[in-house]
Design an enzyme around this catalytic site. Structure first.
Site, mmCIF file in Angstrom:
data_model
loop_
_atom_site.group_PDB
_atom_site.id
_atom_site.type_symbol
_atom_site.label_atom_id
_atom_site.label_comp_id
_atom_site.label_asym_id
_atom_site.label_seq_id
_atom_site.Cartn_x
_atom_site.Cartn_y
_atom_site.Cartn_z
ATOM 1 N N CYS A 86 -21.479 -47.236 110.953
ATOM 2 C CA CYS A 86 -22.424 -47.786 111.935
ATOM 3 C C CYS A 86 -21.707 -48.695 112.946
ATOM 4 C CB CYS A 86 -23.568 -48.498 111.211
ATOM 5 S SG CYS A 86 -24.958 -48.779 112.309
ATOM 6 N N HIS A 176 -25.646 -44.561 107.342
ATOM 7 C CA HIS A 176 -25.245 -45.414 106.206
ATOM 8 C C HIS A 176 -25.113 -44.596 104.921
ATOM 9 C CE1 HIS A 176 -25.504 -49.380 108.109
ATOM 10 N NE2 HIS A 176 -26.395 -48.778 108.882
ATOM 11 N N GLU A 178 -23.977 -45.545 102.197
ATOM 12 C CA GLU A 178 -24.092 -46.400 101.008
ATOM 13 C C GLU A 178 -25.530 -46.538 100.515
ATOM 14 O OE1 GLU A 178 -23.364 -47.283 104.047
ATOM 15 O OE2 GLU A 178 -24.104 -49.248 104.630
ATOM 16 N N SER A 230 -25.936 -70.906 78.233
ATOM 17 C CA SER A 230 -27.398 -71.004 78.367
ATOM 18 C C SER A 230 -28.090 -69.898 77.584
ATOM 19 C CB SER A 230 -27.779 -70.878 79.842
ATOM 20 O OG SER A 230 -27.575 -69.544 80.275
ATOM 21 N N GLY A 231 -27.308 -68.890 77.190
ATOM 22 C CA GLY A 231 -27.933 -67.751 76.511
ATOM 23 C C GLY A 231 -28.294 -66.651 77.500
ATOM 24 N N GLY A 232 -28.171 -66.930 78.806
ATOM 25 C CA GLY A 232 -28.406 -65.908 79.832
ATOM 26 C C GLY A 232 -27.226 -64.940 79.888
ATOM 27 N N VAL A 233 -27.368 -63.889 80.683
ATOM 28 C CA VAL A 233 -26.359 -62.826 80.690
ATOM 29 C C VAL A 233 -24.967 -63.349 81.091
ATOM 30 C CG1 VAL A 233 -25.722 -60.594 81.701
ATOM 31 C CG2 VAL A 233 -28.123 -61.105 81.240
ATOM 32 N N ASP A 234 -24.889 -64.062 82.217
ATOM 33 C CA ASP A 234 -23.566 -64.432 82.737
ATOM 34 C C ASP A 234 -22.818 -65.376 81.801
ATOM 35 O OD1 ASP A 234 -24.537 -62.992 84.816
ATOM 36 O OD2 ASP A 234 -25.005 -64.721 86.064
ATOM 37 N N SER A 235 -23.500 -66.435 81.349
ATOM 38 C CA SER A 235 -22.771 -67.384 80.496
ATOM 39 C C SER A 235 -22.470 -66.746 79.142
ATOM 40 C CB SER A 235 -23.520 -68.704 80.353
ATOM 41 O OG SER A 235 -24.670 -68.567 79.572
ATOM 42 N N SER A 236 -23.315 -65.821 78.687
ATOM 43 C CA SER A 236 -23.039 -65.153 77.407
ATOM 44 C C SER A 236 -21.792 -64.280 77.512
ATOM 45 C CB SER A 236 -24.213 -64.262 76.995
ATOM 46 O OG SER A 236 -25.368 -65.029 76.825
#
Ligand code: XMP
Length: 520
Positions: A86, A176, A178, A230-236
């Site tokens: 584009c 596009h 993508e 925290s138990g969330g995805v990223d910190s786990s």
């Protein structure tokens, strides 16, 4: 920590398109590392040997607004394949001597493009047909091709929908590839990266796991690392990655604010301490949080109090561990990329997000951010590769301030208990009906209004429970999930019948914007 410099990659120069991150994800999905750099930051000298091809993104500008963007022309002389998308296509044509002007017919949405000649870029793109549906979004277009460029495909309104100078390996597409609306768009990228740039697959969660473990080990050596879990995805995922890399030199601190979902603290301890054998320091700070929050009803004040107290407690416990040199954080790639900055239209901060990110800077610890080159979907795959359960990996996002921002008005222990129960019933029902993974985020909230009800022969005067369930790509925009009547009826009955304190359930049908996902 920087990524292994020798890892071969496709470099995406970002001119501010809303789709730049999608381009990077498409390439990574094909198994090749891709990196995004803003057009403002990239100079010819920054393009090292590991770059095997360049993509110029789309963007909201006009190629003649020279003051608004920068591009080091020497990049064109690097002998590297370039694909312009584009705006990227327009700038590539202009820099090579072509012309760009406003289109007579602006094209937004689907268009058919017809093949005019063969090109390595479109091999198998048209399959057996002579046209493909693509997604266009432009007001300007190339009006004169540069010398040595030729037309590969055209649409009714864009003669130069796909162009090439195959001798230099320069390619441009007006549409596009993508976005998923473009049929077979992935083929454009696989042709570009594998046949034209000749790069080999180097990006899989298995390879990442090994590479990241090695990188963490060489960054931290024998030193100790702390991590707020925290138990969330990223910190786990960060915790488990570090656990595999440095074992007992990792100390995770998990603060129970009393504002977590029902049984969350038990699950975190069972998973991380008992199953994964991580050094976990469990801090029960329920009382401290509720005391500080007494009589506070302003949403921003709640966030600040929770954020500050969290730092204080985290620091208090971190200081007890001797000789800590590093702090691990789950920073992700989108946090690092300055996208959309071309027009200066960076969305203003709407809520002060309490994140563990940046908190204990005062502690002068060095940062370990092993996920900082990954997108969320890549973090999830890595988590599975690291033996985290599907349940942890597919959890809905949960905000740092927890239930506090799902309870407008003042916070009391009684209200927290009612809300925990309602949320639990809702989430459990979603799981039982196979709906949990179809929804990006769902929760129950407790509104600070009491309404009249009738239960048996008695009049009741109790709280209003609001349910929210949304679909979204990244939380920036969202739409409400359309439940079938029997489900929503069942959950309403269950909540009202089982929880003392609630006599009415409403379902939030606003999208974001204009509403936000959380209530406060
Ligand atoms: P909003 O409410 O801004 O939420 O539409 C977008 C996403 O961000 C989460 N959220 C937060 N996450 N700290 C966090 O870590 C916060 O203070 C916070 N506020 C909102 C929200 O749950 C949603 O996924």
């Amino acid at each position: 920590m920087s990524l292994d410099k020798s890892l071969k990659k496709i470099l995406i120069i970002d001119f501010g398109s809303q789709f730049t991150q999608l381009i990077a994800r498409r390439i990574r999905e094909l198994g090749v590392f891709s990196e995004i750099v803003s057009h403002k930051k990239i100079k010819n000298k920054d393009i090292g040997k590991s770059v095997k091809g360049i993509i110029l993104s789309g963007g909201p500008l006009n190629v003649y607004d020279l003051k608004k963007y920068s591009f080091d022309k020497r990049i064109l002389k690097k002998n590297l394949p370039i694909l312009g998308i584009c705006f990227g296509h327009q700038i590539l044509s202009k820099l090579n001597g072509g012309r760009v002007k406003q289109s007579k017919h602006r094209e937004f949405g689907l268009a058919n493009i017809h093949k005019k000649k063969n090109s390595p870029l479109i091999k198998n793109f048209f399959k057996t047909k002579n046209f493909v549906k693509v997604w266009m979004s432009h007001a300007d277009q190339v009006s004169k091709l540069p010398k040595n460029f030729s037309v590969v495909a055209s649409s009714q309104n864009s003669k130069f929908a796909v162009v090439e100078d195959n001798s230099k390996k320069f390619f441009g597409v007006q549409f596009h590839p993508e976005v998923t609306h473009t049929e077979n768009g992935k083929k454009i990228f696989s042709n570009f990266i594998f046949s034209i740039c000749k790069i080999k697959k180097n990006w899989s969660s298995k390879a990442q796991k090994t590479r990241l473990i090695d990188e963490v080990r060489s960054q931290v050596g024998q030193n100790k690392v702390i991590c707020a879990l925290s138990g969330g995805v990223d910190s786990s995922v960060v915790a488990q990655l570090l656990n595999k890399a440095i074992g007992k030199n990792l100390y995770c601190i998990f603060v129970n604010t009393g504002l977590l979902r029902k049984n969350e603290e038990k699950q975190v301890v069972a998973t991380f301490k008992k199953r994964l054998k991580i050094n976990l320091i469990y801090v029960n700070a329920e009382k401290e949080f509720i005391t500080k929050l007494t009589n506070v009803s302003d949403p921003e004040k709640k966030r600040k109090i929770i954020g500050n107290l969290f730092i204080k407690i985290f620091e208090r416990y971190a200081k007890k561990i001797k000789n800590v040199k590093f702090l691990a954080q789950g920073t992700l790639y989108p946090d690092l990329i300055e996208s959309k900055s071309v027009t200066g239209s960076q969305t203003s901060k709407i809520k002060s997000h309490h994140n563990v990110g940046g908190l204990p800077k005062k502690m002068r610890l060095k940062l370990v951010e092993p996920l900082k080159f990954l997108f969320k979907d890549e973090v999830r795959k890595l988590g599975l590769e690291l033996n985290l359960s599907k349940e942890i990996i597919s959890r809905h996002p949960f905000p740092g301030p927890g239930l506090a921002i799902r309870m407008p008005g003042i916070i009391t222990k009684e209200k927290i208990n009612i809300l925990k129960e309602a949320d639990h019933y809702f989430i459990q029902a979603l799981r039982e009906h196979g709906l949990y993974n179809k929804i990006w985020q769902a929760y129950a909230a407790l509104l600070p209004v009491k309404t009249v009800g009738v239960m048996g022969d008695n009049r009741t005067y109790e709280y209003l429970c609001l349910l929210r369930a949304i679909t979204s790509e990244d939380g920036m925009t969202a739409d409400f999930y359309e439940f079938k009547k029997p489900f929503i009826q069942e959950i309403s009955n269950k909540i009202v019948n089982s929880i003392r304190g609630i006599n009415r359930v409403v379902y939030d049908i606003t999208s974001k914007p204009p509403s936000t996902i959380e209530l406060e």
